[in-house]
Design an enzyme around this catalytic site. Structure first.
Site, PDB file in Angstrom:
ATOM      1  N   ASP A  88       0.137 -20.797  23.761  1.00  0.00           N
ATOM      2  CA  ASP A  88      -0.807 -21.902  23.714  1.00  0.00           C
ATOM      3  C   ASP A  88      -1.649 -21.955  24.987  1.00  0.00           C
ATOM      4  N   CYS A 135       5.315 -22.954  -0.626  1.00  0.00           N
ATOM      5  CA  CYS A 135       5.122 -24.407  -0.789  1.00  0.00           C
ATOM      6  C   CYS A 135       5.286 -24.835  -2.244  1.00  0.00           C
ATOM      7  N   CYS A 175       3.215 -33.027   2.667  1.00  0.00           N
ATOM      8  CA  CYS A 175       2.516 -33.129   3.959  1.00  0.00           C
ATOM      9  C   CYS A 175       1.151 -33.787   3.780  1.00  0.00           C
ATOM     10  N   CYS A 182      -7.308 -35.486  13.377  1.00  0.00           N
ATOM     11  CA  CYS A 182      -5.854 -35.406  13.504  1.00  0.00           C
ATOM     12  C   CYS A 182      -5.363 -36.288  14.651  1.00  0.00           C
ATOM     13  N   CYS A 213       3.063 -34.842   9.165  1.00  0.00           N
ATOM     14  CA  CYS A 213       2.991 -33.755   8.170  1.00  0.00           C
ATOM     15  C   CYS A 213       4.119 -32.746   8.364  1.00  0.00           C
ATOM     16  N   CYS A 268       8.106 -32.233   5.587  1.00  0.00           N
ATOM     17  CA  CYS A 268       8.271 -30.909   4.966  1.00  0.00           C
ATOM     18  C   CYS A 268       9.739 -30.574   4.675  1.00  0.00           C
TER      19      CYS A 268
HETATM   20  C1  B12 Z   1      -6.208 -26.270  18.856  1.00  0.00           C
HETATM   21  C2  B12 Z   1      -4.768 -26.496  18.523  1.00  0.00           C
HETATM   22  C3  B12 Z   1      -4.425 -27.731  17.972  1.00  0.00           C
HETATM   23  C4  B12 Z   1      -5.461 -28.716  17.475  1.00  0.00           C
HETATM   24  C5  B12 Z   1      -5.991 -28.204  16.102  1.00  0.00           C
HETATM   25  C6  B12 Z   1      -4.864 -27.776  15.144  1.00  0.00           C
HETATM   26  C7  B12 Z   1      -5.303 -26.999  13.916  1.00  0.00           C
HETATM   27  N1  B12 Z   1      -4.580 -27.130  12.852  1.00  0.00           N
HETATM   28  O1  B12 Z   1      -6.296 -26.289  13.956  1.00  0.00           O
HETATM   29  C8  B12 Z   1      -4.654 -30.037  17.412  1.00  0.00           C
HETATM   30  C9  B12 Z   1      -4.790 -30.776  18.751  1.00  0.00           C
HETATM   31  C10 B12 Z   1      -5.032 -31.008  16.290  1.00  0.00           C
HETATM   32  C11 B12 Z   1      -3.243 -29.474  17.288  1.00  0.00           C
HETATM   33  C12 B12 Z   1      -2.192 -30.174  16.725  1.00  0.00           C
HETATM   34  C13 B12 Z   1      -0.910 -29.681  16.631  1.00  0.00           C
HETATM   35  N2  B12 Z   1      -0.422 -28.570  17.189  1.00  0.00           N
HETATM   36 CO1  B12 Z   1      -1.556 -27.218  17.988  1.00  0.00          CO
HETATM   37  N3  B12 Z   1      -2.530 -25.763  18.618  1.00  0.00           N
HETATM   38  C14 B12 Z   1      -3.795 -25.494  18.770  1.00  0.00           C
HETATM   39  C15 B12 Z   1      -4.048 -24.065  19.267  1.00  0.00           C
HETATM   40  C16 B12 Z   1      -4.326 -24.113  20.784  1.00  0.00           C
HETATM   41  C17 B12 Z   1      -5.188 -23.320  18.552  1.00  0.00           C
HETATM   42  C18 B12 Z   1      -5.105 -23.445  17.024  1.00  0.00           C
HETATM   43  C19 B12 Z   1      -6.379 -22.988  16.353  1.00  0.00           C
HETATM   44  O2  B12 Z   1      -6.921 -21.956  16.688  1.00  0.00           O
HETATM   45  N4  B12 Z   1      -6.841 -23.795  15.381  1.00  0.00           N
HETATM   46  C20 B12 Z   1      -7.944 -23.450  14.525  1.00  0.00           C
HETATM   47  C21 B12 Z   1      -7.355 -23.120  13.133  1.00  0.00           C
HETATM   48  C22 B12 Z   1      -8.523 -22.779  12.196  1.00  0.00           C
HETATM   49  O3  B12 Z   1      -6.551 -21.977  13.339  1.00  0.00           O
HETATM   50  P1  B12 Z   1      -4.924 -21.970  13.161  1.00  0.00           P
HETATM   51  O4  B12 Z   1      -4.392 -23.341  13.188  1.00  0.00           O
HETATM   52  O5  B12 Z   1      -4.372 -20.981  14.101  1.00  0.00           O
HETATM   53  O6  B12 Z   1      -4.808 -21.494  11.654  1.00  0.00           O
HETATM   54  C23 B12 Z   1      -4.987 -20.109  11.308  1.00  0.00           C
HETATM   55  C24 B12 Z   1      -3.772 -19.628  10.523  1.00  0.00           C
HETATM   56  O7  B12 Z   1      -3.341 -20.641   9.670  1.00  0.00           O
HETATM   57  C25 B12 Z   1      -4.392 -18.435   9.815  1.00  0.00           C
HETATM   58  N5  B12 Z   1      -3.687 -17.962   8.641  1.00  0.00           N
HETATM   59  C26 B12 Z   1      -2.974 -16.855   8.697  1.00  0.00           C
HETATM   60  N6  B12 Z   1      -2.493 -16.579   7.488  1.00  0.00           N
HETATM   61  C27 B12 Z   1      -2.899 -17.527   6.635  1.00  0.00           C
HETATM   62  C28 B12 Z   1      -2.645 -17.685   5.270  1.00  0.00           C
HETATM   63  C29 B12 Z   1      -3.192 -18.785   4.616  1.00  0.00           C
HETATM   64  C30 B12 Z   1      -2.937 -18.974   3.155  1.00  0.00           C
HETATM   65  C31 B12 Z   1      -3.971 -19.710   5.337  1.00  0.00           C
HETATM   66  C32 B12 Z   1      -4.568 -20.882   4.652  1.00  0.00           C
HETATM   67  C33 B12 Z   1      -4.193 -19.539   6.723  1.00  0.00           C
HETATM   68  C34 B12 Z   1      -3.651 -18.426   7.347  1.00  0.00           C
HETATM   69  O8  B12 Z   1      -5.725 -18.833   9.491  1.00  0.00           O
HETATM   70  C35 B12 Z   1      -6.119 -19.949  10.299  1.00  0.00           C
HETATM   71  C36 B12 Z   1      -7.462 -19.615  10.878  1.00  0.00           C
HETATM   72  O9  B12 Z   1      -7.506 -18.317  11.315  1.00  0.00           O
HETATM   73  C37 B12 Z   1      -2.667 -23.375  18.938  1.00  0.00           C
HETATM   74  C38 B12 Z   1      -2.249 -22.259  19.917  1.00  0.00           C
HETATM   75  C39 B12 Z   1      -3.008 -20.981  19.607  1.00  0.00           C
HETATM   76  N7  B12 Z   1      -3.576 -20.349  20.614  1.00  0.00           N
HETATM   77  O10 B12 Z   1      -3.069 -20.544  18.456  1.00  0.00           O
HETATM   78  C40 B12 Z   1      -1.685 -24.563  18.935  1.00  0.00           C
HETATM   79  C41 B12 Z   1      -0.541 -24.605  17.884  1.00  0.00           C
HETATM   80  C42 B12 Z   1      -1.155 -24.232  16.550  1.00  0.00           C
HETATM   81  N8  B12 Z   1      -0.153 -26.004  17.846  1.00  0.00           N
HETATM   82  C43 B12 Z   1       1.104 -26.167  17.671  1.00  0.00           C
HETATM   83  C44 B12 Z   1       1.710 -27.441  17.500  1.00  0.00           C
HETATM   84  C45 B12 Z   1       3.218 -27.507  17.693  1.00  0.00           C
HETATM   85  C46 B12 Z   1       0.935 -28.552  17.165  1.00  0.00           C
HETATM   86  C47 B12 Z   1       1.421 -29.930  16.680  1.00  0.00           C
HETATM   87  C48 B12 Z   1       2.659 -29.899  15.821  1.00  0.00           C
HETATM   88  C49 B12 Z   1       1.653 -30.858  17.900  1.00  0.00           C
HETATM   89  C50 B12 Z   1       1.962 -32.298  17.535  1.00  0.00           C
HETATM   90  N9  B12 Z   1       3.154 -32.599  17.021  1.00  0.00           N
HETATM   91  O11 B12 Z   1       1.152 -33.168  17.713  1.00  0.00           O
HETATM   92  C51 B12 Z   1       0.174 -30.425  15.893  1.00  0.00           C
HETATM   93  C52 B12 Z   1       0.201 -29.942  14.420  1.00  0.00           C
HETATM   94  C53 B12 Z   1      -1.035 -30.318  13.616  1.00  0.00           C
HETATM   95  C54 B12 Z   1      -1.235 -29.403  12.394  1.00  0.00           C
HETATM   96  N10 B12 Z   1      -0.992 -29.923  11.192  1.00  0.00           N
HETATM   97  O12 B12 Z   1      -1.609 -28.228  12.541  1.00  0.00           O
HETATM   98  C55 B12 Z   1       1.856 -24.850  17.556  1.00  0.00           C
HETATM   99  C56 B12 Z   1       2.200 -24.602  16.079  1.00  0.00           C
HETATM  100  C57 B12 Z   1       3.535 -23.935  15.863  1.00  0.00           C
HETATM  101  C58 B12 Z   1       3.763 -23.625  14.396  1.00  0.00           C
HETATM  102  N11 B12 Z   1       5.027 -23.452  14.045  1.00  0.00           N
HETATM  103  O13 B12 Z   1       2.841 -23.501  13.599  1.00  0.00           O
HETATM  104  C59 B12 Z   1       0.823 -23.861  18.196  1.00  0.00           C
HETATM  105  C60 B12 Z   1       0.842 -22.443  17.603  1.00  0.00           C
HETATM  106  C61 B12 Z   1       1.108 -23.799  19.724  1.00  0.00           C
HETATM  107  C62 B12 Z   1       2.340 -22.965  20.047  1.00  0.00           C
HETATM  108  N12 B12 Z   1       2.179 -21.918  20.843  1.00  0.00           N
HETATM  109  O14 B12 Z   1       3.430 -23.218  19.592  1.00  0.00           O
HETATM  110  N13 B12 Z   1      -3.164 -28.212  17.747  1.00  0.00           N
HETATM  111  S1  SF4 Z   2       5.439 -30.352   2.966  1.00  0.00           S
HETATM  112 FE1  SF4 Z   2       5.982 -28.246   3.588  1.00  0.00          FE
HETATM  113  S2  SF4 Z   2       6.559 -27.222   1.661  1.00  0.00           S
HETATM  114 FE2  SF4 Z   2       5.472 -29.117   1.110  1.00  0.00          FE
HETATM  115  S3  SF4 Z   2       3.322 -28.447   0.843  1.00  0.00           S
HETATM  116 FE3  SF4 Z   2       3.542 -29.167   2.947  1.00  0.00          FE
HETATM  117  S4  SF4 Z   2       3.978 -27.314   4.139  1.00  0.00           S
HETATM  118 FE4  SF4 Z   2       4.377 -26.807   1.995  1.00  0.00          FE
HETATM  119  S1  SF4 Z   3      -0.026 -35.781   9.649  1.00  0.00           S
HETATM  120 FE1  SF4 Z   3      -0.447 -33.763  10.569  1.00  0.00          FE
HETATM  121  S2  SF4 Z   3      -2.646 -33.351  10.199  1.00  0.00           S
HETATM  122 FE2  SF4 Z   3      -2.250 -35.548   9.797  1.00  0.00          FE
HETATM  123  S3  SF4 Z   3      -2.761 -36.598  11.697  1.00  0.00           S
HETATM  124 FE3  SF4 Z   3      -0.536 -36.136  11.794  1.00  0.00          FE
HETATM  125  S4  SF4 Z   3      -0.366 -34.082  12.787  1.00  0.00           S
HETATM  126 FE4  SF4 Z   3      -2.519 -34.382  12.190  1.00  0.00          FE
END
Ligand code: B12
Ligand code: SF4
Ligand code: SF4
Length: 309
Positions: free
Chosen positions: A133, A188, A194, A214, A246, A250
């Protein structure tokens, strides 16, 4: 050491250090991939809000060799933080990932040990960089490509072995490894728990998060001067730092591994951090009490604002 021996050594060290799982993937540029498509879509739709760092270095995000020239592999580790969020007696809620020491340092300290092992055992010295991160790395995308799990409808990387409450740690290295040929299909099914649990409707469709709505963004990342008149937590409780709605909804939580003790070391203390505490604490006391905590990122003024609105 040949590639198999090196990988076995990494896996053993990973388990010994307490990681719930690890996997590796061969580096290929993500430009043109589905992951890049989803990333650019989120940016174009304005979902990154004021997180300008997400809009910068997109080239590096899509190509890890720009972070480490000659890099061949991404190694991905899952660090369990387990547990549930906590609430004070007057209803202030702290997210489960924020109950202990700052995870960036805790995880990186362990990854450095593994990176040294790689350097010492590769025959020729190999270069590695560690991240959690902390840099433009597509951590969830690489976790999927490493075969560690699937992306849930809530956007989390979900591990069939180790559940949902895991941080992701990354090593990017010039070492080559025996890449497993496995992908984990989405599991899922028909579940939408969620999406139903997200009070802000930030999860506006399966697999799609409008991060700018969020509560995690609102309570940590959103700049202080952004007015948010719409904030409506339920009357009895309020997310003060992060949000777990969310994640906690789960069913994959039942596969969570016990969280590392470092990730819950402030739990008792935070349970006592009620409204009165936050109204009295000085800036110096905040810096002293929270110097090793994820809450430092938000800062005292932001936490106070989170409480007041
Ligand atoms: C910016 C960021 C945030 C932002 C935006 C989150 C978001 N969903 O985009 C905010 C501040 C809201 C946030 C919140 C949280 N975050 Co955050 N965040 C990040 C960060 C720095 C970048 C994420 C990013 O690039 N977002 C943009 C979206 C578009 O990209 P993405 O989330 O990576 O999603 C990609 C994958 O899903 C991928 N993908 C791959 N295969 C597939 C298949 C399918 C079917 C799909 C649909 C997608 C997919 O495609 C997407 C785009 O490329 C990462 C660390 C990192 N460098 O990656 C941590 C990270 C994602 N966060 C993390 C955590 C723990 C959280 C929170 C739980 C914290 C909290 N409790 O408040 C919440 C969860 C919210 C949620 N529902 O996602 C963890 C997640 C761990 C995990 N097991 O997934 C990370 C990885 C940090 C870490 N090193 O552990 N976060
Ligand atoms: S709660 Fe968990 S299992 Fe259910 S739709 Fe969301 S990510 Fe998938
Ligand atoms: S339930 Fe998940 S996506 Fe919705 S506000 Fe909370 S962390 Fe963000």
């Amino acid at each position: 050491m040949d590639q198999e021996e090196l990988w076995n050594g990494i896996r053993t060290m990973s388990a010994d250090l307490g990681f719930a799982d690890c996997g590796c993937a061969q580096i290929v540029p993500l430009s043109g991939s589905a992951e890049e498509g989803r990333y650019l879509e989120a940016e174009q739709m304005g979902h990154f809000g004021k997180m300008d760092y997400l809009k910068r270095n997109v080239d590096k995000r899509m190509d890890p060799t720009l972070l480490l020239p000659g890099a061949k592999s991404v190694i991905v580790f899952l660090a369990p933080f387990g547990g549930k969020s906590i609430a004070t007696e007057d209803g202030l809620k702290y997210s489960s990932y924020a109950l202990g020491n700052d995870y960036h340092k805790v995880i990186k300290d362990k990854l450095y040990l593994i990176a040294s092992f790689i350097g010492e055992n590769c025959g020729q010295r190999k270069m590695s960089r560690v991240f959690t991160d902390s840099a433009p790395v597509m951590e969830r995308a690489w976790a999927v490509r490493s075969g560690l799990g699937f992306i849930g409808k809530n956007n989390f990387l979900i591990s069939p072995k180790a559940g949902i409450k895991n941080f992701i740690g990354i090593i990017i290295t010039t070492a080559e490894l025996p890449y497993p040929d496995k992908t984990v299909e989405n599991r899922c099914g028909q579940c939408t728990r969620c999406l139903d649990a997200c009070s802000r409707k930030a999860l506006y469709a399966p697999f799609r998060v409008d991060a700018s709505k969020c509560l995690s963004y609102k309570t940590i990342e959103e700049p202080l001067d952004e007015a948010d008149k719409e904030r409506t937590d339920n009357l009895d409780s309020k997310w003060i730092f992060g949000c777990d709605d969310c994640a906690d909804a789960c069913p994959w939580n039942r596969f969570n591994k016990p969280g590392w003790p470092e990730f819950s070391s402030n739990k008792k203390f935070l349970e006592s951090c009620n409204r009165d505490f936050w109204s009295r604490i000085t800036e110096d006391e905040f810096l002293q009490n929270f110097k090793d905590s994820p809450l430092l990122r938000a800062g005292l003024a932001k936490i106070r604002k989170n409480i007041s609105r």
